[in-house]
Design a protein around this motif. Structure first.
Motif, PDB file in Angstrom:
ATOM      1  N   ALA A  27      -1.346  37.482  78.838  1.00  0.00           N
ATOM      2  CA  ALA A  27      -2.245  38.217  79.663  1.00  0.00           C
ATOM      3  C   ALA A  27      -1.932  39.634  79.561  1.00  0.00           C
ATOM      4  O   ALA A  27      -3.225  40.369  79.580  1.00  0.00           O
ATOM      5  CB  ALA A  27      -1.695  38.101  81.078  1.00  0.00           C
ATOM      6  N   THR A  28      -0.931  40.283  79.108  1.00  0.00           N
ATOM      7  CA  THR A  28      -1.171  41.734  78.805  1.00  0.00           C
ATOM      8  C   THR A  28      -1.707  42.137  77.704  1.00  0.00           C
ATOM      9  O   THR A  28      -2.338  42.886  77.439  1.00  0.00           O
ATOM     10  CB  THR A  28       0.444  42.111  78.828  1.00  0.00           C
TER      11      THR A  28
ATOM     12  N   ARG B 288      -5.320  41.862  78.158  1.00  0.00           N
ATOM     13  CA  ARG B 288      -5.818  43.412  78.782  1.00  0.00           C
ATOM     14  C   ARG B 288      -6.010  44.367  77.695  1.00  0.00           C
ATOM     15  O   ARG B 288      -6.689  45.030  77.894  1.00  0.00           O
ATOM     16  CB  ARG B 288      -4.933  43.378  80.008  1.00  0.00           C
TER      17      ARG B 288
ATOM     18  N   ALA C 199      -8.743  44.047  75.601  1.00  0.00           N
ATOM     19  CA  ALA C 199     -10.256  44.317  76.037  1.00  0.00           C
ATOM     20  C   ALA C 199     -10.490  45.886  76.421  1.00  0.00           C
ATOM     21  O   ALA C 199     -11.507  46.468  76.342  1.00  0.00           O
ATOM     22  CB  ALA C 199     -10.093  43.565  77.552  1.00  0.00           C
ATOM     23  N   ALA C 200      -9.230  46.506  76.642  1.00  0.00           N
ATOM     24  CA  ALA C 200      -9.236  48.224  76.833  1.00  0.00           C
ATOM     25  C   ALA C 200      -9.654  48.617  75.459  1.00  0.00           C
ATOM     26  O   ALA C 200     -10.372  49.496  75.470  1.00  0.00           O
ATOM     27  CB  ALA C 200      -8.006  48.654  77.539  1.00  0.00           C
TER      28      ALA C 200
END
Length: 96
Positions: free
Chosen positions: A83-84, A87, A90-91
């Motif tokens: 999950a990290t 994220r 995506a950033a």
């Protein structure tokens, strides 16, 4: 010219320092002098005793080595959970 002045200044400053005590250390009072061996004998002995075969490692050392290997194996995996990582990816995509 400035380099010569700086060198002259350093030499004058060094001349003001005290001389260090250069006395030789005292020789050991007891014990025999070490035996000097010919290099050929040392090389022959090294070929007869390859590293790791002369002395078996003690059990506590083997246990510690196994624990360190297990710890290293645990560190080989990914640092961040999925999950990290998603994220962060995506950033990065949003900025680029």
């Amino acid at each position: 010219m400035p380099h010569r002045f700086a060198m002259l200044f350093c030499l004058a400053l060094a001349a003001c320092a005290e001389m260090p005590d250069l006395a030789l250390p005292a020789a050991p009072a007891s014990g025999a002098a070490p035996r000097i061996l010919p290099l050929d004998d040392l090389v022959a002995q090294a070929r007869l005793d390859p590293p790791g075969t002369a002395v078996a490692a003690p059990a506590p050392l083997m246990g510690r080595a196994a624990a360190l290997r297990a710890r290293a194996a645990a560190m080989r995996g990914p640092v961040n959970d999925p999950a990290t990582r998603a994220r962060l990816a995506a950033a990065i995509d949003a900025r680029g």
